[in-house]
Design an enzyme around this catalytic site. Structure first.
Site, mmCIF file in Angstrom:
data_model
loop_
_atom_site.group_PDB
_atom_site.id
_atom_site.type_symbol
_atom_site.label_atom_id
_atom_site.label_comp_id
_atom_site.label_asym_id
_atom_site.label_seq_id
_atom_site.Cartn_x
_atom_site.Cartn_y
_atom_site.Cartn_z
ATOM 1 N N GLU A 288 0.871 -1.237 0.039
ATOM 2 C CA GLU A 288 -0.258 -0.064 0.067
ATOM 3 C C GLU A 288 0.595 1.115 -0.078
ATOM 4 O OE1 GLU A 288 -3.537 0.529 -0.143
ATOM 5 O OE2 GLU A 288 -2.301 2.487 -0.333
ATOM 6 N N GLY B 66 -6.876 1.172 3.430
ATOM 7 C CA GLY B 66 -8.087 1.092 3.336
ATOM 8 C C GLY B 66 -8.895 1.569 2.047
ATOM 9 N N ALA C 97 -21.433 16.705 -8.890
ATOM 10 C CA ALA C 97 -22.653 16.988 -8.275
ATOM 11 C C ALA C 97 -22.956 16.824 -6.935
ATOM 12 C CB ALA C 97 -23.756 15.761 -9.062
ATOM 13 N N HIS D 123 -49.095 1.049 0.672
ATOM 14 C CA HIS D 123 -49.746 2.387 0.260
ATOM 15 C C HIS D 123 -49.792 3.125 1.867
ATOM 16 C CE1 HIS D 123 -52.379 5.444 -1.521
ATOM 17 N NE2 HIS D 123 -52.943 5.430 -0.411
HETATM 18 C C1 LIG Z 1 -15.227 11.243 -4.094
HETATM 19 C C2 LIG Z 1 -15.747 9.673 -4.277
HETATM 20 C C3 LIG Z 1 -16.732 9.407 -4.218
HETATM 21 C C4 LIG Z 1 -17.251 7.974 -4.301
HETATM 22 N N1 LIG Z 1 -18.425 7.674 -3.941
HETATM 23 C C5 LIG Z 1 -18.953 6.391 -4.256
HETATM 24 C C6 LIG Z 1 -20.382 5.721 -3.862
HETATM 25 O O1 LIG Z 1 -20.747 6.694 -3.379
HETATM 26 N N2 LIG Z 1 -20.475 4.670 -4.392
HETATM 27 C C7 LIG Z 1 -19.722 4.028 -5.041
HETATM 28 O O2 LIG Z 1 -20.029 2.775 -5.535
HETATM 29 N N3 LIG Z 1 -18.319 4.408 -5.367
HETATM 30 C C8 LIG Z 1 -18.121 5.781 -5.214
HETATM 31 N N4 LIG Z 1 -16.857 6.002 -5.373
HETATM 32 C C9 LIG Z 1 -15.796 5.104 -6.140
HETATM 33 C C10 LIG Z 1 -15.255 4.118 -5.217
HETATM 34 O O3 LIG Z 1 -14.434 5.096 -4.144
HETATM 35 C C11 LIG Z 1 -14.176 3.448 -5.993
HETATM 36 O O4 LIG Z 1 -14.708 2.746 -7.360
HETATM 37 C C12 LIG Z 1 -13.561 2.198 -5.280
HETATM 38 O O5 LIG Z 1 -13.004 2.480 -3.744
HETATM 39 C C13 LIG Z 1 -12.530 1.517 -5.934
HETATM 40 O O6 LIG Z 1 -12.007 0.433 -5.139
HETATM 41 P P1 LIG Z 1 -10.397 -0.391 -5.596
HETATM 42 O O7 LIG Z 1 -10.295 -1.251 -4.264
HETATM 43 O O8 LIG Z 1 -10.561 -0.638 -6.901
HETATM 44 O O9 LIG Z 1 -9.441 0.926 -5.281
HETATM 45 P P2 LIG Z 1 -8.878 1.910 -3.942
HETATM 46 O O10 LIG Z 1 -10.069 1.862 -2.914
HETATM 47 O O11 LIG Z 1 -8.533 2.949 -4.509
HETATM 48 O O12 LIG Z 1 -7.679 1.119 -3.585
HETATM 49 C C14 LIG Z 1 -6.369 1.099 -4.312
HETATM 50 C C15 LIG Z 1 -5.198 1.244 -3.274
HETATM 51 O O13 LIG Z 1 -4.214 0.949 -4.068
HETATM 52 C C16 LIG Z 1 -3.069 1.945 -3.584
HETATM 53 N N5 LIG Z 1 -2.047 1.901 -4.495
HETATM 54 C C17 LIG Z 1 -2.330 2.229 -5.845
HETATM 55 N N6 LIG Z 1 -1.051 2.203 -6.661
HETATM 56 C C18 LIG Z 1 -0.340 1.529 -5.942
HETATM 57 C C19 LIG Z 1 1.097 0.906 -6.019
HETATM 58 N N7 LIG Z 1 1.691 1.049 -7.078
HETATM 59 N N8 LIG Z 1 1.861 0.346 -4.906
HETATM 60 C C20 LIG Z 1 1.172 0.208 -3.796
HETATM 61 N N9 LIG Z 1 -0.162 0.732 -3.588
HETATM 62 C C21 LIG Z 1 -0.733 1.225 -4.648
HETATM 63 C C22 LIG Z 1 -3.708 3.007 -3.416
HETATM 64 O O14 LIG Z 1 -3.070 4.017 -2.509
HETATM 65 C C23 LIG Z 1 -5.040 2.853 -2.770
HETATM 66 O O15 LIG Z 1 -5.102 2.680 -1.420
HETATM 67 C C24 LIG Z 1 -16.227 7.228 -5.123
HETATM 68 C C25 LIG Z 1 -15.086 7.812 -5.524
HETATM 69 C C26 LIG Z 1 -14.735 8.954 -5.165
HETATM 70 C C27 LIG Z 1 -13.409 9.694 -5.427
#
Ligand SMILES: Cc1cc2nc3c(=O)[nH]c(=O)nc-3n(C[C@H](O)[C@H](O)[C@H](O)COP(=O)(O)OP(=O)(O)OC[C@H]3O[C@@H](n4cnc5c(N)ncnc54)[C@H](O)[C@@H]3O)c2cc1C
Ligand SMILES: NC(=O)c1ccc[n+]([C@@H]2O[C@H](COP(=O)([O-])OP(=O)(O)OC[C@H]3O[C@@H](n4cnc5c(N)ncnc54)[C@H](O)[C@@H]3O)[C@@H](O)[C@H]2O)c1
Length: 462
Positions: free
Chosen positions: A31, A36, A185, A444
């Protein structure tokens, strides 16, 4: 060099792969940022906690027309912010501590991982020596990050993204938001409800352009009544003059400027695949940088999986969660793999009004040459919506003309994100619109009568 059974890059969704079934696997978790990931720390969870507070702040302004006079006496921004992160930060810290100290089979590497060989990853972080590990299997769960458009001055004015805007020291007086999608939004609703003056700049002619045209139009009209929305704008440059940021624009009426003390850029997110140097492994990328995966979440390289924002065209947490469970199963049962189900991926925009959608828009159904029928039901014409005197919300359904099978559902208005769920269920289980409307009770006068009446309105033969 340490060798692992499994190395997971990213502790967002990736962290939840490792449960008791992996107790005898030697696992590396890598990470580079806050433990998280996005959803917990800077995404879904804090934004929706802010939206809830914003909905409360906006209530007095909306209630006077129903004869209830109340007044918003103030928003204590530091308290709103600190309550939210005072609840979130310990979860992240606790999650990290559990992995670092409480998971004997897991080794956490804090730094940026990049491939240096086929199944070899170097992890670098400032102030520590680079460590190189190898593993039999890798899961790429490295997510995405905000894009800053390449505009002169943009990188120099202290622009915020969703990563930083929620931790501001003080509530902005005037905020310029670049973008017309989800984050724009939601954040325009949050900050304007708290009293910030909003100018929203978007390059297209409507907000929430991924929605059905009727929804996008309605949302855009309502947004333009509430905020200074500049459509069809090209940003030519950005500059800071003392405490003021000026965003210079070129639009249908010529040049103009949007100015504020704070600039939020919400112009989309790019996958973090570039950080991983995947050319060292042979993992393929789409032109937009997403990792190419098959329906089993496998990359083209044996033993390397990907999930979530780094590979998905849906940047949504429920999609990342689903794909995580698929990868988890497929790691444990490689001879009996499961495929991801992306047939009916819903989404909701937690703005005001709320928007929720699943399946095809009318424009997509037309483009696919489908024979379909559609119906639109206004909130104002069902009992609860009438009681609320809602004048703007509606539910629009699209169904296959011959079978009555639902193809798409789109809701704009109160509780849209909740109201859509039975329609997602119907589509996922193939329930036809007529049976869904008629073969169950609808309470309802509750809000789901919106869905019942939209279903009954579909011009389908018996
Ligand atoms: C403001 C905001 C609001 C959102 N609201 C919603 C919502 O209401 N509902 C919804 O469904 N989705 C929402 N999303 C989208 C959702 O947060 C993401 O789709 C989701 O968190 C993606 O999860 P992930 O596990 O793919 O990546 P992440 O949770 O982004 O995890 C990836 C992790 O990898 C780490 N990382 C990256 N590259 C490397 C590397 N080379 N080496 C080591 N670590 C690395 C990063 O630091 C990060 O911690 C929102 C996103 C944002 C930005
Ligand atoms: N409620 C939710 O589920 C939720 C909430 C927030 C974010 N998200 C996820 O995070 C992703 C990122 O959110 P987002 O709002 O940054 O992206 P987005 O793709 O929703 O919207 C990006 C917007 O920026 C505009 N834009 C891009 N470049 C521009 C430029 N140079 N000038 C002016 N406008 C420009 C686009 O036209 C578009 O309107 C979303 O796609 C979504 O998947 C989900």
């Amino acid at each position: 060099m340490q060798h692992f059974d499994l190395a997971i890059v990213g502790t967002g969704s990736g962290n939840s792969i490792v449960d008791e079934r992996f107790a005898d696997w030697n696992v590396a978790l890598i990470e580079r940022g806050t433990f998280g990931g996005t959803c917990l720390n800077v995404g879904c969870i804090p934004t929706k906690m802010f939206v809830h507070a914003a909905d409360l702040a906006a209530t007095p302004a909306a209630s006077a027309r129903l004869g209830v006079d109340s007044e918003l006496q103030g928003v204590r921004w530091p308290e709103v912010r600190d309550r939210i992160f005072g609840r979130i930060d310990p979860i992240s810290q606790g999650g990290r501590q559990y992995r670092v100290e409480g998971s004997p089979n897991v080794t956490v590497f804090e730094g940026t991982g990049r491939f240096v060989g086929d199944k070899m990853l170097a992890v670098t972080s400032a102030g520590t020596d680079e460590k190189t590990i190898s593993a039999d299997r890798f899961v790429l769960a490295a997510g995405s990050r905000p894009i800053l458009p390449a505009v002169p001055g943009m990188a120099d004015v202290g622009a915020h993204t969703s990563d930083t805007i929620m931790r501001l020291e003080t509530l902005p007086k005037r905020m310029v938001i670049v973008g017309g999608g989800f984050i724009a939004a939601e954040m325009a609703h949050v900050f304007s409800s708290f009293g910030t003056e909003i100018t929203l700049v978007t390059r297209s002619g409507a907000l929430l352009r991924q929605e059905d045209l009727d929804v996008s139009r309605r949302f855009s009209e309502m947004a333009a009544e509430r905020w200074d929305v500049r459509f069809d704008q090209e940003i030519t440059s950005v500059e800071r003059q003392d405490d003021l940021i000026r965003v210079h624009l070129n639009g249908p009426d010529g040049a103009s400027t949007a100015a504020g003390d704070t600039l939020l850029v919400a112009a989309g997110r790019a996958p973090n695949s570039d950080l991983l140097h995947l050319d060292h492994t042979g993992v393929q990328l789409h032109p937009d940088g997403r990792v190419v995966v098959d329906e089993y979440q496998r990359t083209g390289v044996e033993g390397i999986w990907a999930l979530g924002d780094i590979s998905s065209s849906h940047q949504l947490k429920h999609v990342a969660n689903h794909e995580t469970r698929i990868v988890q199963h497929n790691l444990l049962h490689p001879d009996n793999p499961r495929a991801s189900d992306h047939r009916f991926v819903p989404h909701a925009v937690f703005s005001s009004p709320q928007v929720a959608s699943v399946g095809l828009t009318e424009q997509e159904a037309l483009a696919q040459g489908l024979r379909f029928v559609s119906a639109t039901q206004d909130y104002g014409d069902i009992a609860y919506g009438w009681a609320m005197e809602d004048t703007t919300g509606f539910c629009k359904l699209i169904a296959e003309a011959d079978t009555g099978r639902l193809l798409g559902a789109h809701i704009i208005g109160p509780q849209a994100a909740t109201l859509i769920q039975p329609l997602i269920q119907a589509m996922s289980f193939g329930l036809d619109a007529r049976r869904m409307a008629r073969e169950q009770y609808w309470i309802h006068p509750a809000m789901p009568e919106l869905v019942e009446n939209a279903l009954l309105k579909l011009p389908l033969s018996d």
